[in-house]
Structures are given as C-alpha cells and as structure tokens.
Design an enzyme around this catalytic site. Structure first.
Site, PDB file in Angstrom:
ATOM      1  CG  ASN A 191      -1.829   1.139   1.352  1.00  0.00           C
ATOM      2  OD1 ASN A 191      -1.838   2.014   0.488  1.00  0.00           O
ATOM      3  ND2 ASN A 191      -2.597   1.171   2.420  1.00  0.00           N
ATOM      4  NE  ARG A 244      -6.461   1.043   0.702  1.00  0.00           N
ATOM      5  CZ  ARG A 244      -6.844   1.298   1.931  1.00  0.00           C
ATOM      6  NH1 ARG A 244      -6.090   0.959   2.931  1.00  0.00           N
ATOM      7  NH2 ARG A 244      -8.000   1.865   2.161  1.00  0.00           N
ATOM      8  CG  HIS A 247     -12.804   3.740   3.794  1.00  0.00           C
ATOM      9  ND1 HIS A 247     -13.448   4.860   4.275  1.00  0.00           N
ATOM     10  CD2 HIS A 247     -11.503   3.881   4.131  1.00  0.00           C
ATOM     11  CE1 HIS A 247     -12.562   5.635   4.877  1.00  0.00           C
ATOM     12  NE2 HIS A 247     -11.369   5.072   4.793  1.00  0.00           N
ATOM     13  NE  ARG A 289      -9.020  12.534   4.287  1.00  0.00           N
ATOM     14  CZ  ARG A 289      -9.137  11.248   4.006  1.00  0.00           C
ATOM     15  NH1 ARG A 289     -10.158  10.817   3.291  1.00  0.00           N
ATOM     16  NH2 ARG A 289      -8.242  10.385   4.432  1.00  0.00           N
ATOM     17  NE  ARG A 326      -5.447   6.463  20.333  1.00  0.00           N
ATOM     18  CZ  ARG A 326      -4.636   5.682  19.623  1.00  0.00           C
ATOM     19  NH1 ARG A 326      -4.350   4.485  20.049  1.00  0.00           N
ATOM     20  NH2 ARG A 326      -4.099   6.108  18.495  1.00  0.00           N
ATOM     21  CG  ASN A 385      -9.838   0.305  19.116  1.00  0.00           C
ATOM     22  OD1 ASN A 385      -9.716  -0.747  19.722  1.00  0.00           O
ATOM     23  ND2 ASN A 385      -9.207   0.562  17.984  1.00  0.00           N
ATOM     24  CD  GLU A 410      -8.713  -0.955   4.949  1.00  0.00           C
ATOM     25  OE1 GLU A 410      -7.954  -0.856   5.946  1.00  0.00           O
ATOM     26  OE2 GLU A 410      -9.308   0.007   4.466  1.00  0.00           O
TER      27      GLU A 410
HETATM   28  P1  ADP Z   1      -6.571   5.050   9.255  1.00  0.00           P
HETATM   29  O1  ADP Z   1      -7.693   5.706   8.517  1.00  0.00           O
HETATM   30  O2  ADP Z   1      -5.309   5.882   9.265  1.00  0.00           O
HETATM   31  O3  ADP Z   1      -6.352   3.597   8.883  1.00  0.00           O
HETATM   32  P2  ADP Z   1      -7.387   3.921  11.793  1.00  0.00           P
HETATM   33  O4  ADP Z   1      -8.470   3.053  11.298  1.00  0.00           O
HETATM   34  O5  ADP Z   1      -6.124   3.292  12.277  1.00  0.00           O
HETATM   35  O6  ADP Z   1      -7.041   5.079  10.771  1.00  0.00           O
HETATM   36  O7  ADP Z   1      -8.007   4.800  12.999  1.00  0.00           O
HETATM   37  C1  ADP Z   1      -7.263   5.781  13.653  1.00  0.00           C
HETATM   38  C2  ADP Z   1      -8.195   6.428  14.693  1.00  0.00           C
HETATM   39  O8  ADP Z   1      -8.612   5.430  15.633  1.00  0.00           O
HETATM   40  C3  ADP Z   1      -7.527   7.550  15.490  1.00  0.00           C
HETATM   41  O9  ADP Z   1      -8.415   8.655  15.595  1.00  0.00           O
HETATM   42  C4  ADP Z   1      -7.371   6.912  16.858  1.00  0.00           C
HETATM   43  O10 ADP Z   1      -7.452   7.871  17.867  1.00  0.00           O
HETATM   44  C5  ADP Z   1      -8.575   5.997  16.925  1.00  0.00           C
HETATM   45  N1  ADP Z   1      -8.418   5.003  17.993  1.00  0.00           N
HETATM   46  C6  ADP Z   1      -7.532   3.979  18.059  1.00  0.00           C
HETATM   47  N2  ADP Z   1      -7.653   3.321  19.241  1.00  0.00           N
HETATM   48  C7  ADP Z   1      -8.631   3.968  19.938  1.00  0.00           C
HETATM   49  C8  ADP Z   1      -9.218   3.788  21.241  1.00  0.00           C
HETATM   50  N3  ADP Z   1      -8.836   2.805  22.049  1.00  0.00           N
HETATM   51  N4  ADP Z   1     -10.205   4.646  21.606  1.00  0.00           N
HETATM   52  C9  ADP Z   1     -10.606   5.639  20.791  1.00  0.00           C
HETATM   53  N5  ADP Z   1     -10.095   5.849  19.562  1.00  0.00           N
HETATM   54  C10 ADP Z   1      -9.121   5.036  19.144  1.00  0.00           C
END
Ligand code: ADP
Length: 399
Positions: free
Chosen positions: A9, A93, A181, A240, A284, A331, A378
């Site tokens: 990717n 990807r 996505h 964004r 977070r 999460n 993915e």
């Molecule tokens: P990407 O689009 O870059 O693949 P991800 O799917 O990895 O992004 O998601 C990143 C987001 O997930 C960030 O905003 C991060 O804060 C959030 N995140 C990861 N773990 C947690 C958690 N335990 N609680 C809340 N948000 C979380």
C-alpha cells in the site's frame, strides 16, 4: 520453499507491506506486517513478526530516496527474515479503479496505462499507488501484480447514488460518486457472510478511522456511500472536513482570494477533528481533553454519523445489522454509545453494558437491528483477492 504473497500500500511518503503464507485456507495467514514511513524526509522502518515490533531509522547509505529504494529495503528484510518464502504474487491497494474497474485484476502494461488516467481523479493517492506497482514490477519481474481498488465495491450502486445533479456530460467524463474504503467493506461483508449471512440483506457499515465513511449494503452489494467523487465528502475525519456546501468553496475563492492549492490544504489537512478542536486529529486525545472545542468537534463528528445513518437506512429500507469498524469504530466505546443512544425509532436497541464490556454484539437481545463491532483487515482482503486473481491465465479485458 513455500508460497507467499506480499501486499503493498504505497502512499506519498510511505510504503506499507504485509507478508502472507498460503496454507490452503480460505484466508491466507499473515506472517509479517510493517512499513517504511517518511520517504524523502526522515525515513523509518517498522515491522511486526509474531507480535514483536521492531523500528529503526534509515540513515546513511540506507536512506531510501524514492519508492524503488524503499521497496528494495523491504524486500531485503523479507528475504533475510523469511529465507524460505517464495513470492507467488504481489497485491496492491489502488485507490481508484475509475468508472470501469469493479473487481480486482492483474495489472499489465495496458491496464497500468488506464490506471494512470485515473490519477486526475485521485491526485493525492493514485500516482503513489502506481509508483508502488512500477517498483514492484521492477523488483519482481514476471511475478503477477494484482490491483485491488478502493472504489470497486461501490460500482454496484445505482445511478441515483452514483451521480451529482449536474448535466450528463460531467457524469460521462467521470464526475461520479465513487466511494472509497471498498476493501474494508468487502472484508466486513465477507466475514459477516461466514458468521451471520442474513445480516447482509440490509446492512450499514460504519468505517470510522482517521479517514471515515459509511456504506449502505443490500444483499451484500454496495448501494450508497457517504464518500463521493473524492474521499473528502461525508463524515468529519481526522483532518478532512467531510460534507460541505460548494457555496463555501466559491466564497473562499471569490471573497477570500484563496486558490485551489490553499483550499485543498484547508479541506484535506487543516479541517476535521484536528481543525475544529485545535487539539488533535486523534480520537483518544479528544476523548480525554477538557477543551470546549474538543467537545464541540466530538459532537459534530457524532452528529454527522447519526444523520448519515438515517440517510443510509432510508436507502436500505431499514437495517438488519450495523457494523462498527476502523480504529475509532472498533475501539471507541464513547463514539459507539453516542451514535447508538436514542436510535430506538430505527429499530436499534442499544446494550450499553455490552458496549462497555467490549463485546462483539452491542445491541440488546431482541433488537430488530443487530449491531456488531468488528476489526477490519484490508491487507487480508488484498491477499485473498490476489490469490484468486493471480490464478487467472491472463489479465481480464477492460469492462
Ligand atoms: P486510518 O484511517 O489511518 O487507517 P485507523 O483506522 O487506524 O485510521 O483509525 C485511527 C483512529 O482510531 C484515530 O483517531 C485513533 O485515535 C482511533 N483510535 C484507536 N484506538 C482507539 C481507542 N482505544 N479509543 C478511541 N479511539 C481510538
């Protein structure tokens, strides 16, 4: 020697990779995952094998100048770490399959040239994806290269969810709602089909990560996405803005004298959770912040999701299931709770205790709409597509 697949990717300054072993199962087994970040800036190599992470800066003679150099470092590391692995195919990807590619496919010279024409549709991503394919072709001559498109899943959406209200020549030249996505939505529907096939009948998937979108799915097929012509539309994201009145863009141009590059920077990099809160793009950080602006950004983030949920459920005619996925979706108990509370009108009976416990099903028993929390993958989807497509004798003709 055993057969393996590499997935790649390639982004503007990074290459993410994974190595999968082909053990004969329906899903290949991931044996390593990693990335080189900061190509051209301050590059770092990171990898995870058997749950153990390693990370190091790439300096001196090792410094990768471009994607070819970075890929050589990745291949060198894979060769040292897995000397018995034989690479059967490489899966990529690719953000944009344009209006024509609705399935993963072998990339040959002709299809590569077609994909280059889609760079105009996704200038921030497509050229880098293609640089990754070209570099892999040079590093592995004769090994099948498979392109997996983030737009492909949405090609089944009906015209009304594919178009804008513009004269038809714009649709013909490619101004359409592509949606993105797609590999995540494919993975979730494939996993749900194994677990609860009835859920595919009327499904809304919420892919909430740094990039975020939602998708309405009927009988396993994409019907409507919150993302449109570009990945800017729809939900509020890390940086964004999501949905915006085009009149705002005209105002910025005509009254504020902003040019295209400045507007692009504002909408793609300076808005979203980060721009609204002034605190962070990371969920977070916002959840633990006391700043009123962080609270406001969270409220807006949730509000956009709830409005889009109502809209997408109108497309599917109610839902049998919802799935939360992506870094935030899988999460954040807080975000899931805020989205699902007070949604009884839509047949969603939320179970806060199950949500707090991190359960896989967070709807109450008897809820008309079953709500799942699932991890997306993915890379696994790309690997599975690559196995299937690489078995084809020759690249499929253009659709
Ligand atoms: P990407 O689009 O870059 O693949 P991800 O799917 O990895 O992004 O998601 C990143 C987001 O997930 C960030 O905003 C991060 O804060 C959030 N995140 C990861 N773990 C947690 C958690 N335990 N609680 C809340 N948000 C979380």
């Amino acid at each position: 020697m055993s057969d393996h697949i590499i997935t790649l990717n390639a982004g503007s300054s990074s290459i993410k990779f994974a190595l999968f072993a082909l053990d004969g199962g329906e899903w290949p087994r991931m044996v390593a995952i990693g990335q080189i970040e900061g190509i051209g800036v301050s590059p770092e190599f990171e990898a995870k094998v058997d749950g153990k992470k390693s990370k190091r800066a790439l300096t001196g003679a090792e410094t990768p100048k471009n994607h070819d150099d970075a890929l050589k470092i990745i291949i060198g590391w894979l060769g040292e770490t897995f000397p018995d692995a034989k690479i059967a195919a490489i899966g990529h990807r690719v953000v944009h399959g344009g209006p024509i590619y609705s399935a993963p496919m072998l990339i040959d010279d002709a299809s590569y040239k077609v994909l280059e024409t889609f760079s105009a549709l996704a200038p921030l991503h497509q050229p880098h994806n293609l640089a990754g394919i070209a570099a892999a072709g040079r590093a592995f001559p004769g090994i099948p290269q498979v392109g997996c498109f983030d737009t492909a899943f949405h090609r089944t959406q009906p015209f009304v969810n594919d178009t804008y209200g513009l004269p038809p020549e714009h649709y013909q030249e490619g101004v359409r709602r592509y949606g993105f996505h797609g590999l995540s939505y494919e993975y979730i529907t494939a996993r749900l089909e194994e677990r609860d096939p009835a859920a595919l009948r009327r499904l809304v998937v919420l892919h909430l990560g740094n990039g975020a979108s939602m998708c309405a799915i009927k009988d396993g097929k994409g019907q409507a996405s919150t993302m449109g012509f570009s990945p800017l539309d729809g939900l509020l994201m890390g940086t964004r803005c999501g949905q915006i009145d085009p009149g705002v863009l005209l105002y910025l141009m005509q009254q504020k004298g902003m040019n295209a590059a400045q507007i692009s920077d504002l909408l793609n990099k300076k808005s979203g959770l980060k721009g609204m809160s002034g605190v962070s793009s990371d969920m977070r950080d916002l959840e633990s912040s006391d700043a009123p602006s962080a609270k406001q950004a969270l409220e807006y983030f949730v509000n956009r999701i709830r409005r889009e949920l109502g809209s997408l459920m109108a497309v599917t005619g109610g839902a049998d299931a919802l799935v939360f996925t992506g870094g935030i979706g899988s999460n954040s108990k807080f975000v899931r709770g805020e989205v699902l509370t007070g949604m009884e009108w839509a047949g969603i009976a939320f179970d806060p205790a199950a949500n707090q416990a991190g359960a896989e099903v967070i709807s109450a028993p008897g809820s008309a709409v079953k709500v799942y929390v699932m991890q997306t993958d993915e890379e696994a989807m790309i690997a599975r597509h690559t196995i299937r497509v690489a078995k084809l004798a020759k690249a499929p003709a253009l659709a």
